[in-house]
Design a protein around this motif. Structure first.
Motif, PDB file in Angstrom:
ATOM      1  N   GLY A  71       0.783  -1.235   0.000  1.00 46.31           N
ATOM      2  CA  GLY A  71       0.000   0.000   0.000  1.00 46.31           C
ATOM      3  C   GLY A  71       0.808   1.276   0.000  1.00 46.31           C
ATOM      4  N   SER A  72       2.134   1.170  -0.104  1.00 45.22           N
ATOM      5  CA  SER A  72       2.977   2.367  -0.137  1.00 45.22           C
ATOM      6  C   SER A  72       4.141   2.133  -1.081  1.00 45.22           C
ATOM      7  N   VAL A  73       4.751   3.223  -1.551  1.00 45.06           N
ATOM      8  CA  VAL A  73       5.906   3.127  -2.442  1.00 45.06           C
ATOM      9  C   VAL A  73       7.147   3.504  -1.653  1.00 45.06           C
ATOM     10  N   ASN A  74       7.994   2.529  -1.404  1.00 47.98           N
ATOM     11  CA  ASN A  74       9.188   2.731  -0.594  1.00 47.98           C
ATOM     12  C   ASN A  74      10.378   3.074  -1.476  1.00 47.98           C
ATOM     13  N   GLN A  75      11.051   4.182  -1.182  1.00 48.10           N
ATOM     14  CA  GLN A  75      12.177   4.630  -1.997  1.00 48.10           C
ATOM     15  C   GLN A  75      13.311   3.615  -1.999  1.00 48.10           C
ATOM     16  N   THR A  76      13.515   2.942  -0.877  1.00 47.06           N
ATOM     17  CA  THR A  76      14.573   1.939  -0.801  1.00 47.06           C
ATOM     18  C   THR A  76      14.324   0.812  -1.787  1.00 47.06           C
ATOM     19  N   GLU A  77      13.057   0.421  -1.939  1.00 51.68           N
ATOM     20  CA  GLU A  77      12.700  -0.633  -2.882  1.00 51.68           C
ATOM     21  C   GLU A  77      12.876  -0.155  -4.319  1.00 51.68           C
ATOM     22  N   LEU A  78      12.528   1.106  -4.578  1.00 49.06           N
ATOM     23  CA  LEU A  78      12.716   1.682  -5.902  1.00 49.06           C
ATOM     24  C   LEU A  78      14.211   1.705  -6.264  1.00 49.06           C
ATOM     25  N   ASP A  79      15.026   2.096  -5.299  1.00 46.91           N
ATOM     26  CA  ASP A  79      16.476   2.146  -5.530  1.00 46.91           C
ATOM     27  C   ASP A  79      17.024   0.754  -5.819  1.00 46.91           C
ATOM     28  N   TYR A  80      16.482  -0.238  -5.122  1.00 47.39           N
ATOM     29  CA  TYR A  80      16.920  -1.631  -5.315  1.00 47.39           C
ATOM     30  C   TYR A  80      16.640  -2.074  -6.746  1.00 47.39           C
ATOM     31  N   VAL A  81      15.428  -1.781  -7.228  1.00 44.19           N
ATOM     32  CA  VAL A  81      15.053  -2.158  -8.592  1.00 44.19           C
ATOM     33  C   VAL A  81      15.927  -1.436  -9.609  1.00 44.19           C
ATOM     34  N   ARG A  82      16.122  -0.145  -9.398  1.00 37.50           N
ATOM     35  CA  ARG A  82      16.941   0.626 -10.343  1.00 37.50           C
ATOM     36  C   ARG A  82      18.367   0.085 -10.417  1.00 37.50           C
ATOM     37  N   ARG A  83      18.982  -0.187  -9.257  1.00 33.59           N
ATOM     38  CA  ARG A  83      20.347  -0.721  -9.247  1.00 33.59           C
ATOM     39  C   ARG A  83      20.414  -2.061  -9.976  1.00 33.59           C
ATOM     40  N   TYR A  84      19.403  -2.864  -9.747  1.00 29.76           N
ATOM     41  CA  TYR A  84      19.349  -4.186 -10.365  1.00 29.76           C
ATOM     42  C   TYR A  84      19.292  -4.070 -11.888  1.00 29.76           C
ATOM     43  N   PHE A  85      18.400  -3.208 -12.383  1.00 31.54           N
ATOM     44  CA  PHE A  85      18.236  -3.065 -13.824  1.00 31.54           C
ATOM     45  C   PHE A  85      19.459  -2.426 -14.473  1.00 31.54           C
ATOM     46  N   VAL A  86      20.040  -1.433 -13.822  1.00 32.01           N
ATOM     47  CA  VAL A  86      21.225  -0.787 -14.372  1.00 32.01           C
ATOM     48  C   VAL A  86      22.392  -1.771 -14.418  1.00 32.01           C
ATOM     49  N   SER A  87      22.539  -2.579 -13.383  1.00 32.90           N
ATOM     50  CA  SER A  87      23.618  -3.570 -13.337  1.00 32.90           C
ATOM     51  C   SER A  87      23.422  -4.645 -14.400  1.00 32.90           C
ATOM     52  N   ALA A  88      22.156  -5.030 -14.627  1.00 29.49           N
ATOM     53  CA  ALA A  88      21.874  -6.109 -15.569  1.00 29.49           C
ATOM     54  C   ALA A  88      21.907  -5.663 -17.017  1.00 29.49           C
ATOM     55  N   TYR A  89      21.385  -4.444 -17.298  1.00 33.62           N
ATOM     56  CA  TYR A  89      21.200  -4.029 -18.686  1.00 33.62           C
ATOM     57  C   TYR A  89      21.933  -2.753 -19.081  1.00 33.62           C
ATOM     58  N   GLY A  90      22.569  -2.091 -18.120  1.00 31.54           N
ATOM     59  CA  GLY A  90      23.214  -0.820 -18.419  1.00 31.54           C
ATOM     60  C   GLY A  90      22.231   0.327 -18.244  1.00 31.54           C
ATOM     61  N   LYS A  91      22.775   1.524 -18.028  1.00 32.50           N
ATOM     62  CA  LYS A  91      21.951   2.691 -17.709  1.00 32.50           C
ATOM     63  C   LYS A  91      20.978   3.078 -18.826  1.00 32.50           C
ATOM     64  N   GLU A  92      21.467   3.110 -20.059  1.00 32.73           N
ATOM     65  CA  GLU A  92      20.610   3.514 -21.171  1.00 32.73           C
ATOM     66  C   GLU A  92      19.490   2.510 -21.411  1.00 32.73           C
ATOM     67  N   ARG A  93      19.841   1.246 -21.409  1.00 27.26           N
ATOM     68  CA  ARG A  93      18.830   0.202 -21.641  1.00 27.26           C
ATOM     69  C   ARG A  93      17.803   0.208 -20.516  1.00 27.26           C
ATOM     70  N   ALA A  94      18.265   0.389 -19.279  1.00 24.11           N
ATOM     71  CA  ALA A  94      17.353   0.425 -18.148  1.00 24.11           C
ATOM     72  C   ALA A  94      16.370   1.582 -18.283  1.00 24.11           C
ATOM     73  N   ASN A  95      16.885   2.771 -18.619  1.00 20.53           N
ATOM     74  CA  ASN A  95      16.010   3.931 -18.792  1.00 20.53           C
ATOM     75  C   ASN A  95      15.027   3.730 -19.941  1.00 20.53           C
ATOM     76  N   ALA A  96      15.475   3.090 -21.011  1.00 17.88           N
ATOM     77  CA  ALA A  96      14.586   2.803 -22.140  1.00 17.88           C
ATOM     78  C   ALA A  96      13.454   1.889 -21.688  1.00 17.88           C
ATOM     79  N   THR A  97      13.797   0.920 -20.870  1.00 18.75           N
ATOM     80  CA  THR A  97      12.780  -0.003 -20.351  1.00 18.75           C
ATOM     81  C   THR A  97      11.778   0.729 -19.473  1.00 18.75           C
ATOM     82  N   PHE A  98      12.282   1.593 -18.575  1.00 17.08           N
ATOM     83  CA  PHE A  98      11.388   2.325 -17.674  1.00 17.08           C
ATOM     84  C   PHE A  98      10.440   3.231 -18.459  1.00 17.08           C
ATOM     85  N   ARG A  99      10.980   3.924 -19.474  1.00 19.04           N
ATOM     86  CA  ARG A  99      10.158   4.836 -20.262  1.00 19.04           C
ATOM     87  C   ARG A  99       9.127   4.073 -21.104  1.00 19.04           C
ATOM     88  N   THR A 100       9.556   2.968 -21.699  1.00 14.16           N
ATOM     89  CA  THR A 100       8.641   2.174 -22.515  1.00 14.16           C
ATOM     90  C   THR A 100       7.520   1.600 -21.659  1.00 14.16           C
TER      91      THR A 100
END
Length: 244
Positions: A71-100
């Motif tokens: 029921g809430s959006v936790n910034q720590t969880e958001l940061d965890y997801v972002r780090r995971y995606f950037v590590s796995a796919y790179g910054k540009e690819r991660a941002n493309a995924t988020f925007r898409t």
């Protein structure tokens, strides 16, 4: 086991409000990737086009479900997801995924059953176990996996056709109860020493990183984390029982 399937079927039409998902995705996108520098369109022209069927989009969809589960959006969880995606796919690819993903959710609902149906067709079982581990990692990013988060992940596990004992094993890696070591090895406390050793060999084989060598490095690291948990659980039981 009946309750397990009933819970899964009960969430067939699970959906999240678009405004909430928009906030989640907006918090993930790196502000340094601006429209003036190309950003979204540049990534599409330089890399393979990101489509709604891509693995990372489905993974992000499942992530959004877990993030909002309590029921809430936790910034720590958001940061965890972002780090995971950037590590796995790179910054540009991660941002493309988020925007898409942000564009997709304007016209579509996030349906866990539909997403998992696609994932099941395109991934092997060991890879789906890694997805489950990742989702628990999100929930545990703030230091605590809430009951609502665990319940939502359990539903997703059902859609991913994860064996209930495997679900309980991974869950026990994040819920350190008195019998968590036994749950990780998928045995009862009444198991004999011989059964404990056999269970360890079975689980070590199941969670060995070699099972997902076809996936990205960060997923392999996740498998290594599970493998380590299995070893620690076995060592704990051996110490308690005095097994050599």
């Amino acid at each position: 086991m009946i309750k397990w399937f009933a819970a899964v079927l009960g969430s067939i039409f699970f959906r999240l409000p678009g405004a909430i998902l928009g906030f989640i995705v907006g918090s993930l996108i790196d502000a340094s990737t601006s429209k003036n520098s190309g950003g979204f369109k540049t990534v599409f022209t330089q890399e393979p086009k990101v489509t709604p069927a891509d693995f990372e989009l489905n993974l992000l969809s499942l992530s959004s479900i877990v993030i909002k589960a309590d029921g809430s959006v936790n910034q720590t969880e958001l940061d965890y997801v972002r780090r995971y995606f950037v590590s796995a796919y790179g910054k540009e690819r991660a941002n493309a995924t988020f925007r898409t993903f942000n564009e997709i959710i304007k016209n579509r609902h996030v349906s866990a059953p539909h997403i998992c149906m696609y994932v099941n067709k395109h991934t092997r079982y060991p890879a789906r176990l890694q997805i489950l581990h990742f989702l628990f990692g999100i929930a545990n990013a703030d230091g605590n996996v809430s009951i609502s988060e665990a319940e939502e992940i359990e539903k997703i596990a059902g859609f991913l056709r994860i064996n209930f004992r495997d679900f309980e094993s991974i869950k026990a890696m994040f819920f350190k109860t008195g019998d968590h070591a036994y749950k990780i090895l998928e045995i009862e406390k009444t198991a004999t020493d011989v059964e404990v050793k056999k269970a360890f060999r079975t689980m070590a084989k199941k969670y060995h990183p070699d099972k997902i060598q076809h996936m990205d490095e960060i997923h392999i690291k996740g498998a290594e984390a599970k493998f380590k948990e299995v070893q620690m659980a076995y060592d704990q039981i051996k110490k308690e029982r005095g097994i050599n």
